[in-house]
Design a protein around this motif. Structure first.
Motif, PDB file in Angstrom:
ATOM      1  N   LYS A 100      70.655  66.971  52.774  1.00 34.63           N
ATOM      2  CA  LYS A 100      70.324  68.444  53.203  1.00 34.63           C
ATOM      3  C   LYS A 100      70.408  68.650  54.677  1.00 34.63           C
ATOM      4  O   LYS A 100      70.879  69.638  55.172  1.00 34.63           O
ATOM      5  CB  LYS A 100      68.850  68.415  52.758  1.00 34.63           C
ATOM      6  N   THR A 101      70.058  67.727  55.426  1.00 34.38           N
ATOM      7  CA  THR A 101      70.024  67.809  56.977  1.00 34.38           C
ATOM      8  C   THR A 101      71.569  67.550  57.707  1.00 34.38           C
ATOM      9  O   THR A 101      71.622  68.383  58.866  1.00 34.38           O
ATOM     10  CB  THR A 101      68.901  67.195  57.696  1.00 34.38           C
ATOM     11  N   LEU A 102      72.115  66.727  57.317  1.00 32.04           N
ATOM     12  CA  LEU A 102      73.591  66.188  57.488  1.00 32.04           C
ATOM     13  C   LEU A 102      74.357  65.821  56.687  1.00 32.04           C
ATOM     14  O   LEU A 102      75.007  64.973  56.620  1.00 32.04           O
ATOM     15  CB  LEU A 102      73.212  64.957  58.820  1.00 32.04           C
ATOM     16  N   PRO A 103      74.811  66.934  56.101  1.00 36.82           N
ATOM     17  CA  PRO A 103      75.737  66.699  54.759  1.00 36.82           C
ATOM     18  C   PRO A 103      77.081  66.216  55.215  1.00 36.82           C
ATOM     19  O   PRO A 103      77.835  65.706  54.452  1.00 36.82           O
ATOM     20  CB  PRO A 103      75.803  68.170  54.044  1.00 36.82           C
ATOM     21  N   ASP A 104      77.422  66.867  56.404  1.00 31.69           N
ATOM     22  CA  ASP A 104      78.971  66.504  57.055  1.00 31.69           C
ATOM     23  C   ASP A 104      79.076  65.178  57.638  1.00 31.69           C
ATOM     24  O   ASP A 104      80.090  64.828  57.921  1.00 31.69           O
ATOM     25  CB  ASP A 104      79.531  67.853  57.769  1.00 31.69           C
ATOM     26  N   SER A 105      78.161  64.597  57.823  1.00 38.89           N
ATOM     27  CA  SER A 105      78.113  63.397  58.628  1.00 38.89           C
ATOM     28  C   SER A 105      78.961  62.142  57.935  1.00 38.89           C
ATOM     29  O   SER A 105      78.486  61.992  56.711  1.00 38.89           O
ATOM     30  CB  SER A 105      76.710  62.750  59.149  1.00 38.89           C
ATOM     31  N   ARG A 106      79.608  61.512  58.581  1.00 36.09           N
ATOM     32  CA  ARG A 106      80.373  60.477  57.911  1.00 36.09           C
ATOM     33  C   ARG A 106      79.327  59.407  57.363  1.00 36.09           C
ATOM     34  O   ARG A 106      79.847  58.653  56.487  1.00 36.09           O
ATOM     35  CB  ARG A 106      81.466  59.996  59.023  1.00 36.09           C
ATOM     36  N   TYR A 107      78.406  59.231  58.197  1.00 34.45           N
ATOM     37  CA  TYR A 107      77.318  58.206  57.835  1.00 34.45           C
ATOM     38  C   TYR A 107      76.681  58.575  56.424  1.00 34.45           C
ATOM     39  O   TYR A 107      76.434  57.765  55.654  1.00 34.45           O
ATOM     40  CB  TYR A 107      76.407  57.980  59.223  1.00 34.45           C
ATOM     41  N   ASN A 152      65.830  62.740  59.934  1.00 37.59           N
ATOM     42  CA  ASN A 152      66.927  63.768  59.996  1.00 37.59           C
ATOM     43  C   ASN A 152      67.990  63.424  60.953  1.00 37.59           C
ATOM     44  O   ASN A 152      68.940  64.351  61.266  1.00 37.59           O
ATOM     45  CB  ASN A 152      66.450  65.422  60.275  1.00 37.59           C
ATOM     46  N   SER A 153      67.721  62.378  61.542  1.00 39.37           N
ATOM     47  CA  SER A 153      68.744  62.148  62.780  1.00 39.37           C
ATOM     48  C   SER A 153      70.088  61.172  62.343  1.00 39.37           C
ATOM     49  O   SER A 153      70.031  60.440  61.339  1.00 39.37           O
ATOM     50  CB  SER A 153      67.957  61.155  63.908  1.00 39.37           C
ATOM     51  N   VAL A 154      71.175  61.365  62.908  1.00 37.82           N
ATOM     52  CA  VAL A 154      72.385  60.395  62.716  1.00 37.82           C
ATOM     53  C   VAL A 154      72.336  59.168  62.893  1.00 37.82           C
ATOM     54  O   VAL A 154      72.728  58.110  62.068  1.00 37.82           O
ATOM     55  CB  VAL A 154      73.437  61.125  63.392  1.00 37.82           C
ATOM     56  N   VAL A 155      71.234  58.652  63.717  1.00 43.60           N
ATOM     57  CA  VAL A 155      70.899  57.466  64.109  1.00 43.60           C
ATOM     58  C   VAL A 155      70.230  56.901  62.665  1.00 43.60           C
ATOM     59  O   VAL A 155      70.467  55.667  62.372  1.00 43.60           O
ATOM     60  CB  VAL A 155      69.866  57.134  65.296  1.00 43.60           C
ATOM     61  N   SER A 156      69.422  57.489  62.260  1.00 43.06           N
ATOM     62  CA  SER A 156      68.908  57.024  61.037  1.00 43.06           C
ATOM     63  C   SER A 156      70.031  56.812  59.786  1.00 43.06           C
ATOM     64  O   SER A 156      69.844  55.842  59.076  1.00 43.06           O
ATOM     65  CB  SER A 156      67.808  57.987  60.205  1.00 43.06           C
ATOM     66  N   ALA A 157      70.738  57.869  59.550  1.00 45.30           N
ATOM     67  CA  ALA A 157      71.870  57.700  58.759  1.00 45.30           C
ATOM     68  C   ALA A 157      72.851  56.396  59.150  1.00 45.30           C
ATOM     69  O   ALA A 157      73.070  55.722  58.177  1.00 45.30           O
ATOM     70  CB  ALA A 157      72.924  58.766  58.827  1.00 45.30           C
ATOM     71  N   PHE A 158      73.067  56.233  60.389  1.00 45.45           N
ATOM     72  CA  PHE A 158      73.625  54.994  60.813  1.00 45.45           C
ATOM     73  C   PHE A 158      72.916  53.707  60.339  1.00 45.45           C
ATOM     74  O   PHE A 158      73.331  52.726  59.741  1.00 45.45           O
ATOM     75  CB  PHE A 158      74.119  54.981  62.326  1.00 45.45           C
ATOM     76  N   ALA A 159      71.506  53.857  60.765  1.00 47.41           N
ATOM     77  CA  ALA A 159      70.494  52.517  60.587  1.00 47.41           C
ATOM     78  C   ALA A 159      70.788  52.132  59.099  1.00 47.41           C
ATOM     79  O   ALA A 159      70.791  50.786  58.691  1.00 47.41           O
ATOM     80  CB  ALA A 159      69.454  52.775  61.215  1.00 47.41           C
TER      81      ALA A 159
END
Length: 290
Positions: free
Chosen positions: A131-138, A101-108
């Motif tokens: 579900k957890t970071l719907p607004d993240s640009r990643y 659920n981390s933004v780091v995982s989204a980036f990776a």
């Protein structure tokens, strides 16, 4: 601070991050506290550095063997390269699993893993991130990247291709239904493609009488160069091309961004594997063509 002396941090506007280390050699053994995401980034960075070093050493050994004409050594080093590549991918996936659920995982998953080869894994992480970071640009960038790949994901029915053969008559991919078919995207001007061709020829000669065929799609624009490469490399199977280079209709349908690229279909026309090369292609064919 410069390109060689820097660290990546993840800022969330809430954590009090403490960073310590030798300012002149910051990347070597710095310590970060107060941000789990930044700690994850540090682990990720270390894994990438090790991977880059391992790959560079193997590439140097491969080039030395090539210059010395040591073909047996080249094959061994190539096998080690793919094994190291698989191991590094495994390390990255494990780090991502630990922080789903981390933004780091989204980036990776969006920048460090190959979506063609790791679609199922990346798609599962993307579903969780929606579900957890719907607004993240990643998360949003990941969705944009994955949506076109769904049509050619492993397990999907392969989209139809029908392009002219060297004699000008169109040949449909579906005409080979009933056999395992390797769709091979290549071009006469592509160095890595020409280096891979001997491996494809070897696999074809070994399995052509056991229900295996190849459907090669060329990204050439020059018809004569295309035909000459087919003859020179001994590619005695089905060939098609609309001679539109990177604008190839088949290439766009399958989202091909780099070549060589391949897709293996089962007798029903479903995609069972992607980008199998060298010994990996032979091993897969041996397992399905028992």
């Amino acid at each position: 601070m410069n390109d060689a002396n820097q660290v990546l941090l993840a800022l969330d506007n809430q954590s009090n991050i403490q960073l310590s280390g030798d300012a002149k050699k910051l990347t070597e053994g710095y310590v970060v506290k107060g941000s789990k995401d930044s700690e994850s980034l540090q682990q990720l960075g270390r894994a990438m550095i090790r991977s880059k070093h391992d790959m560079a050493m193997l590439e140097m050994r491969y080039n030395n063997s090539a210059q010395a004409g040591q073909s047996d050594s080249m094959k061994l080093i190539e096998a080690k390269f793919y094994a190291a590549q698989a191991q590094n991918t495994g390390v990255l996936k494990q780090l991502i699993r630990q922080n789903p659920n981390s933004v780091v995982s989204a980036f990776a998953v969006g920048n460090l893993l190959n979506p063609e080869e790791q679609f199922a894994f990346i798609d599962s992480i993307a579903t969780q991130l929606k579900k957890t970071l719907p607004d993240s640009r990643y998360t949003k960038a990941l969705a944009v990247k994955l949506d076109p790949l769904r049509a050619t994901a492993v397990g999907s029915a392969a989209p139809e291709i029908s392009l002219p053969s060297p004699d000008g008559k169109p040949v449909a991919l579906s005409s080979l239904r009933g056999k395992y078919v390797l769709i091979d995207f290549w071009a006469s001007w592509c160095g890595p493609c020409r280096k891979e061709n001997p491996n494809v020829v070897r696999a074809y000669n070994k399995f052509k009488g056991k229900g295996f065929e190849i459907y090669s799609v060329s990204f050439d624009q020059d018809r004569e160069k295309w035909l000459k490469a087919i003859q020179t490399d001994g590619l005695v199977w089905t060939h098609v091309s609309d001679l539109r280079g990177w604008e190839s209709a088949a290439g766009q349908t399958y989202g091909v961004k780099a070549i060589p690229q391949s897709v293996l279909l089962d007798p029903q026309g479903r995609i069972v594997a992607k980008n199998l090369r060298g010994d990996a292609l032979e091993a897969k064919l041996a397992s399905v063509l028992k």
